[in-house]
Design an enzyme around this catalytic site. Sequence first.
Site, mmCIF file in Angstrom:
data_model
loop_
_atom_site.group_PDB
_atom_site.id
_atom_site.type_symbol
_atom_site.label_atom_id
_atom_site.label_comp_id
_atom_site.label_asym_id
_atom_site.label_seq_id
_atom_site.Cartn_x
_atom_site.Cartn_y
_atom_site.Cartn_z
ATOM 1 N N ASP A 15 69.286 -40.145 23.941
ATOM 2 C CA ASP A 15 70.471 -39.295 24.132
ATOM 3 C C ASP A 15 70.172 -37.841 24.495
ATOM 4 O O ASP A 15 70.794 -36.910 23.944
ATOM 5 C CB ASP A 15 71.338 -39.327 22.879
ATOM 6 C CG ASP A 15 71.911 -40.707 22.592
ATOM 7 O OD1 ASP A 15 71.630 -41.643 23.359
ATOM 8 O OD2 ASP A 15 72.636 -40.843 21.585
ATOM 9 N N ASP A 56 74.692 -42.039 25.012
ATOM 10 C CA ASP A 56 76.039 -42.273 24.526
ATOM 11 C C ASP A 56 76.942 -42.337 25.753
ATOM 12 O O ASP A 56 76.838 -41.481 26.654
ATOM 13 C CB ASP A 56 76.490 -41.110 23.627
ATOM 14 C CG ASP A 56 76.297 -41.389 22.147
ATOM 15 O OD1 ASP A 56 75.755 -42.450 21.798
ATOM 16 O OD2 ASP A 56 76.686 -40.533 21.340
ATOM 17 N N HIS A 58 80.776 -43.001 25.892
ATOM 18 C CA HIS A 58 81.985 -43.318 25.154
ATOM 19 C C HIS A 58 83.227 -43.360 26.042
ATOM 20 O O HIS A 58 83.370 -42.521 26.950
ATOM 21 C CB HIS A 58 82.233 -42.262 24.072
ATOM 22 C CG HIS A 58 81.199 -42.225 22.997
ATOM 23 N ND1 HIS A 58 80.725 -43.359 22.375
ATOM 24 C CD2 HIS A 58 80.559 -41.174 22.402
ATOM 25 C CE1 HIS A 58 79.841 -43.006 21.452
ATOM 26 N NE2 HIS A 58 79.717 -41.697 21.456
ATOM 27 N N HIS A 62 87.498 -43.107 21.938
ATOM 28 C CA HIS A 62 86.519 -43.567 20.951
ATOM 29 C C HIS A 62 86.912 -43.162 19.533
ATOM 30 O O HIS A 62 87.430 -42.065 19.289
ATOM 31 C CB HIS A 62 85.128 -43.006 21.278
ATOM 32 C CG HIS A 62 84.037 -43.735 20.575
ATOM 33 N ND1 HIS A 62 83.426 -43.243 19.446
ATOM 34 C CD2 HIS A 62 83.460 -44.945 20.822
ATOM 35 C CE1 HIS A 62 82.514 -44.103 19.028
ATOM 36 N NE2 HIS A 62 82.516 -45.149 19.850
ATOM 37 N N HIS A 103 82.744 -36.011 23.005
ATOM 38 C CA HIS A 103 81.429 -35.840 23.621
ATOM 39 C C HIS A 103 81.033 -37.079 24.412
ATOM 40 O O HIS A 103 81.467 -38.192 24.118
ATOM 41 C CB HIS A 103 80.358 -35.552 22.557
ATOM 42 C CG HIS A 103 80.145 -36.687 21.601
ATOM 43 N ND1 HIS A 103 80.951 -36.906 20.500
ATOM 44 C CD2 HIS A 103 79.222 -37.696 21.575
ATOM 45 C CE1 HIS A 103 80.547 -37.981 19.849
ATOM 46 N NE2 HIS A 103 79.494 -38.486 20.481
ATOM 47 N N LYS A 128 75.258 -46.943 25.447
ATOM 48 C CA LYS A 128 75.722 -47.457 24.160
ATOM 49 C C LYS A 128 76.986 -46.732 23.721
ATOM 50 O O LYS A 128 77.348 -45.695 24.292
ATOM 51 C CB LYS A 128 74.630 -47.285 23.084
ATOM 52 C CG LYS A 128 74.213 -45.835 22.822
ATOM 53 C CD LYS A 128 73.042 -45.760 21.867
ATOM 54 C CE LYS A 128 72.573 -44.338 21.641
ATOM 55 N NZ LYS A 128 73.530 -43.503 20.900
ATOM 56 N N CYS A 180 71.315 -40.540 15.873
ATOM 57 C CA CYS A 180 70.944 -41.599 16.820
ATOM 58 C C CYS A 180 69.447 -41.886 16.846
ATOM 59 O O CYS A 180 69.038 -43.037 17.022
ATOM 60 C CB CYS A 180 71.462 -41.257 18.215
ATOM 61 S SG CYS A 180 73.278 -41.246 18.293
#
Length: 244
Positions: A15, A56, A58, A62, A103, A128, A180
């Site tokens: 990330d 990430d 999203h 989310h 984010h 993810k 993470c």
Amino acid sequence: MPPDMPFKPALIVVDMQNDFCPPDGSLAVPGGREIVPLINELLASPMFEVKVSTQDWHPSDHISFAANHTAPNNKPFESFIEMKNLVGNRPEQTMMQRLWPVHCVQGTRGAEIIDELDVSKVDVNVRKGMDARVEMYSAFSDSFGNMTEGAGGVDLDLASFLHARHITHVYVVGLAGDYCVKDTARGAAKAGFATYVIEDAQRCVDPDPAAWAEVKRVLQQDSVEVVHAQSNEVRRVLQPCGQL
């Protein structure tokens, strides 16, 4: 480590995205850009069999975004909600989920990997956290441990991918060390890999040394070894011939 133990290492860079980096990331991790030179040195090493990056990724709705919850006291970083395991079809299984600023929304500049990272050396990128119903800090599973491809909104079964390439050891770096990175390393260990977190190549949302000490305790409890850039474990993958 016994000298005759198989050694086929993989690197997972977690990330390293604009929203997680100062100066203007919406969830900027203090010192997030400081670790790039060491990570790029690791990416340049020919000793890794596989080099993985994660993002990430999203949807805008989310569950972890404070803005998506109507209670007036829901504040990023401070508030928690009860999250149900809807992905695993076990809604009776719940956990408390911290709420974050918006984010890494799919397709935005904030979700992109930072320009300074040498992504030309990355073999595969894992996206993810694409399922709006559940948090997914780890690249191996969502927060409830649903581990199959698609569960939690991951686009690759990373454990199967690494096992298919006969990976034995996994090194984890990136952002953020207390979320993470921590959970990806725990997922790697659970999947059967000897796992290291390189302390110098991570930064935490909570910069308090006491908080990092607790993260290390959890990692060590889950058979993840926390190492430094000058440790034998790291020197082994940075040596041109893989030997000390």
